[in-house]
Structures are given as structure tokens and as C-alpha cells.
Design a protein around this motif. Structure first.
Motif, PDB file in Angstrom:
ATOM      1  N   ARG A 192      -5.295  16.821  -5.122  1.00 42.83           N
ATOM      2  CA  ARG A 192      -5.324  15.881  -6.235  1.00 42.83           C
ATOM      3  C   ARG A 192      -3.954  15.693  -6.894  1.00 42.83           C
ATOM      4  N   ASP A 193      -2.883  16.093  -6.211  1.00 45.99           N
ATOM      5  CA  ASP A 193      -1.545  16.028  -6.797  1.00 45.99           C
ATOM      6  C   ASP A 193      -1.164  14.624  -7.255  1.00 45.99           C
ATOM      7  N   SER A 194      -1.589  13.615  -6.506  1.00 47.60           N
ATOM      8  CA  SER A 194      -1.140  12.248  -6.783  1.00 47.60           C
ATOM      9  C   SER A 194      -1.734  11.672  -8.070  1.00 47.60           C
ATOM     10  N   GLU A 195      -2.745  12.345  -8.631  1.00 48.40           N
ATOM     11  CA  GLU A 195      -3.367  11.817  -9.854  1.00 48.40           C
ATOM     12  C   GLU A 195      -2.403  11.803 -11.038  1.00 48.40           C
ATOM     13  N   GLN A 196      -1.439  12.691 -11.032  1.00 47.96           N
ATOM     14  CA  GLN A 196      -0.571  12.822 -12.195  1.00 47.96           C
ATOM     15  C   GLN A 196       0.407  11.658 -12.333  1.00 47.96           C
TER      16      GLN A 196
ATOM     17  N   PRO B 281     -11.354  21.304  -9.720  1.00 41.82           N
ATOM     18  CA  PRO B 281     -10.262  20.895 -10.596  1.00 41.82           C
ATOM     19  C   PRO B 281      -8.958  20.846  -9.794  1.00 41.82           C
ATOM     20  N   PRO B 282      -7.948  20.120 -10.271  1.00 42.65           N
ATOM     21  CA  PRO B 282      -6.663  20.118  -9.565  1.00 42.65           C
ATOM     22  C   PRO B 282      -6.186  21.541  -9.308  1.00 42.65           C
ATOM     23  N   GLY B 283      -5.783  21.805  -8.071  1.00 43.84           N
ATOM     24  CA  GLY B 283      -5.323  23.135  -7.713  1.00 43.84           C
ATOM     25  C   GLY B 283      -6.421  24.079  -7.265  1.00 43.84           C
ATOM     26  N   ALA B 284      -7.640  23.570  -7.110  1.00 39.63           N
ATOM     27  CA  ALA B 284      -8.759  24.448  -6.750  1.00 39.63           C
ATOM     28  C   ALA B 284      -8.579  25.078  -5.372  1.00 39.63           C
TER      29      ALA B 284
ATOM     30  N   HIS C 135       7.191  13.576  -0.702  1.00 37.79           N
ATOM     31  CA  HIS C 135       7.524  13.220  -2.084  1.00 37.79           C
ATOM     32  C   HIS C 135       9.018  13.079  -2.341  1.00 37.79           C
ATOM     33  N   HIS C 136       9.708  12.379  -1.439  1.00 38.58           N
ATOM     34  CA  HIS C 136      11.129  12.067  -1.640  1.00 38.58           C
ATOM     35  C   HIS C 136      11.268  10.627  -2.132  1.00 38.58           C
TER      36      HIS C 136
ATOM     37  N   ALA D 257       0.829  -1.207   0.000  1.00 39.40           N
ATOM     38  CA  ALA D 257       0.000   0.000   0.000  1.00 39.40           C
ATOM     39  C   ALA D 257       0.858   1.250   0.000  1.00 39.40           C
ATOM     40  N   LEU D 258       0.397   2.226  -0.731  1.00 36.40           N
ATOM     41  CA  LEU D 258       0.994   3.557  -0.754  1.00 36.40           C
ATOM     42  C   LEU D 258      -0.051   4.505  -0.170  1.00 36.40           C
ATOM     43  N   GLN D 259       0.339   5.261   0.828  1.00 34.76           N
ATOM     44  CA  GLN D 259      -0.596   6.176   1.475  1.00 34.76           C
ATOM     45  C   GLN D 259      -0.184   7.623   1.210  1.00 34.76           C
ATOM     46  N   THR D 260      -1.123   8.412   0.697  1.00 36.16           N
ATOM     47  CA  THR D 260      -0.912   9.846   0.575  1.00 36.16           C
ATOM     48  C   THR D 260      -2.227  10.559   0.859  1.00 36.16           C
ATOM     49  N   GLU D 261      -2.119  11.862   1.052  1.00 33.72           N
ATOM     50  CA  GLU D 261      -3.325  12.666   1.171  1.00 33.72           C
ATOM     51  C   GLU D 261      -4.004  12.713  -0.189  1.00 33.72           C
TER      52      GLU D 261
END
Length: 326
Positions: free
Chosen positions: A180-184, A307-310, A325-326, A170-174
Motif C-alpha cells: 500500500r506504499d503508493s497510497e501516501q 493496514p499499511p505495512g502489514a 521509485h526514481h 497511466a502510472l503502473q505500480t504494485e
């Protein structure tokens, strides 16, 4: 409660329970209510409990240990290590192999259990090769102290390198309508590698639940006061976003929180959400979101509103943001 499969054959309910708020991060702690919430969670299928040795400096693990005594087999216990502080209180990370072993044994003792079901590196330590850290975590699996391994807030290259040493379950992020940063890069990578995705703060630290009315509704000592999204003009802008979410929720006969959670679960089949609460009524309302089906029109309306960045403002204060994000 519906179940989804993570990496390596780990099955988790689509909605788990984030336990970070229990030691008093967002307002005063209430041990009795927290324990009642932990007990109720098992009764309604919210059997995945997510904690960390960093939550209340181990106090949250002790609380969970007390709550699950005599009922350990009803829960999937996830904990984390490596989210530390320097002597002067600044955020830091520790991924040294010796520390991994020590941290796990200390968590097992506080939790009062023999094995942790899912064990994460909470923050990546850039001074230690990820191969060395995950190698030490893999030894915990060999020793029978841990069942599955996870990473939290790790970068794609780190995830790939870690997964090559030992399968990452499993990878856990906000992840939420306003994070929505992780969508990219991250979400597609988990699908590619067969890794499950655990979304924390799916309610935007409570904002998307509609209970933050303004700065005055965030009490003294509440850590959200330090977060840019809950300050000044950022807060005013973000509260207006919640009004758009409320409009969709009203049309569906649901709460904003339930719509926000349902949106996260609708994003991919390998996602589970762990909204945090210490209150039984919130737990039950969050769990009900598992049954909400969003139509294509609902999803389009939410994507247009968020939208992303809203959201305005970074999701962490600068020092904590630098650890991601390291």
C-alpha cells in the motif's frame, strides 16, 4: 466488463490480464494454456493485455503476437521498455532516447502489430533526464507507433516532470492489500494530474489468492523463492494475514482472490487491476471480481486486517528494490 477512463481518453476494462507469468516466472510455462487464456480474455471483456520486453527476454511479446494474430482489434496492448540487465545479470534501466526507439520497434515486430496502445518506461533510468526519455516516447506517438504513454514504479517528482513533457495516460505500480506504499503520494498525484492508475500484482504475487500453502508449495525455479515475503518467518506471518482475508471472502461467498481484487478497484475511480495468470479458470474467476461490491463494513474489516505495512518482508529482492521509485 466495466470500463474506466485513464489519462488522455484511454479507456480500459477495470480488470485486465497481466502476462508476466506466461513465460515461466512462477512455475513452468504452458504455451497452449496461455494462448487459450489470451483468447478467452477477449471473450469475457478482459481486453487489456499487459506485457513487457523484459518478460522472458521478449518471448512473452512473441507469444501474445501469435495469440492475437487475426484478432488484433479485440485487444488493448500495453508493453514496456527499459527494464534491462547488466552483462553480469544485475538489474538495470535504459532510458536513452535512441534505445527507446529501438526497443519500441523491436516490440512491435515481436507483437506483430503496427501500434502499441500503451507504452511504458518500465524502470526509470536515473542517468538520463526523464524529459529526454519521455521526449523520445512522445516522438513514437508522433510516428504513429504508440497511442498513449505510461510510467512504471516512478517517483512523484518524476511523474510530474514527465507529464509536463507529454501527457502520461497511466502510472503502473504494485498495489494490493499488502503493498500500500503508493497510497501516501502516488495515488493522490495520479488523481490530481488526471492520470490512470494500473495496479499490478493485486493478488500479492499469488499469495492473496490463497494458493500458497507454505514454502513447499513454491516450486523450484519459481522467482518468488527470491522474494523476502515468501521466505522463512516472513512467509509464516504473511500466510496468517491471508487467513483474515479468507474470513471476509467466506462471509461474502467469494474467493480470497476476488475480494483482494475488488478491494483494489474500490480504492479510487481511476484504478484498474491487472492480475496475472496463464490459466483460463483463474482468468474467469478474477474477471468475476469486477461485479463484487464491498460494503463499508467489508472495507473497514479489510483495512483493519491489512493496514499499511502489514506484510512482513520487502516486496522485491534488494537489487530489484533499488530500481523503484526514481
Amino acid at each position: 466488463m466495466r470500463i474506466r477512463r485513464m489519462g488522455g481518453g484511454l479507456d480500459l476494462p477495470v480488470i485486465g490480464l497481466g502476462c508476466m507469468v506466461m513465460p515461466g516466472f512462477y512455475g513452468p510455462a504452458d504455451e497452449a494454456e496461455s494462448i487459450a487464456t489470451l483468447h478467452r480474455a477477449a471473450e469475457i471483456g478482459v481486453t487489456h493485455l499487459d506485457t513487457s520486453d523484459a518478460y522472458g527476454a521478449g518471448r512473452n511479446e512473441e507469444l501474445i503476437g501469435n495469440a492475437i494474430k487475426g484478432r488484433r482489434d479485440r485487444y488493448v496492448i500495453a508493453s514496456k521498455f527499459g527494464n534491462t540487465r547488466t552483462p553480469d545479470g544485475k538489474p538495470a534501466a535504459d532510458g536513452r532516447p535512441d534505445y527507446v526507439q529501438q526497443a519500441c520497434e523491436a516490440s512491435l515486430k515481436r507483437l506483430g502489430i503496427d501500434v502499441i496502445d500503451l507504452y511504458y518506461q518500465h524502470r526509470v533510468d536515473t542517468s538520463v533526464p526523464i524529459e529526454d526519455t519521455v521526449g523520445a516516447m512522445a516522438r513514437l506517438v508522433e510516428q504513429g507507433k504508440v497511442r498513449f504513454l505510461g510510467l512504471s514504479e516512478a517517483a512523484p517528482d518524476t511523474i510530474r516532470r514527465a507529464h509536463a513533457v507529454h501527457p502520461i495516460a497511466a502510472l503502473q505500480t504494485e498495489y494490493s492489500l499488502w503493498s500500500r506504499d503508493s497510497e501516501q503520494h502516488v495515488l493522490p498525484l495520479t488523481a490530481e494530474l488526471g492520470i490512470g492508475y494500473v495496479a499490478y500484482s493485486p493478488l500479492g504475487r499469488g499469495m492473496l489468492g490463497g494458493e500458497v500453502a507454505g514454502a513447499d508449495s513454491i516450486g523450484e525455479g519459481d522467482r518468488r523463492r527470491e522474494h523476502p515475503r515468501f521466505q522463512g518467518d516472513n512467509l509464516a506471518h504473511n500466510l496468517a494475514l491471508v487467513d483474515k482475508l479468507r474470513a471476509v471472502a467466506d462471509a461474502k461467498g467469494c474467493t480470497p482472490a476476488q475480494i483482494a481484487i475488488a478491494w483494489v478497484l474500490a480504492r479510487a475511480d481511476n484504478i484498474v487491476a491487472i492480475p496475472g495468470t496463464r490459466r483460463v479458470r483463474h482468468l474467469e474467476a478474477n474477471a468475476a471480481a469486477a461485479e463484487i461490491a464491498l460494503s463499508a463494513a467489508d472495507l473497514a474489516a479489510l483495512d483493519a486486517a491489512f493496514p499499511p505495512g502489514a506484510a512482513h518482508g520487502d516486496r522485491y529482492p534488494a537489487a530489484q528494490l533499488a530500481m523503484l521509485h526514481h
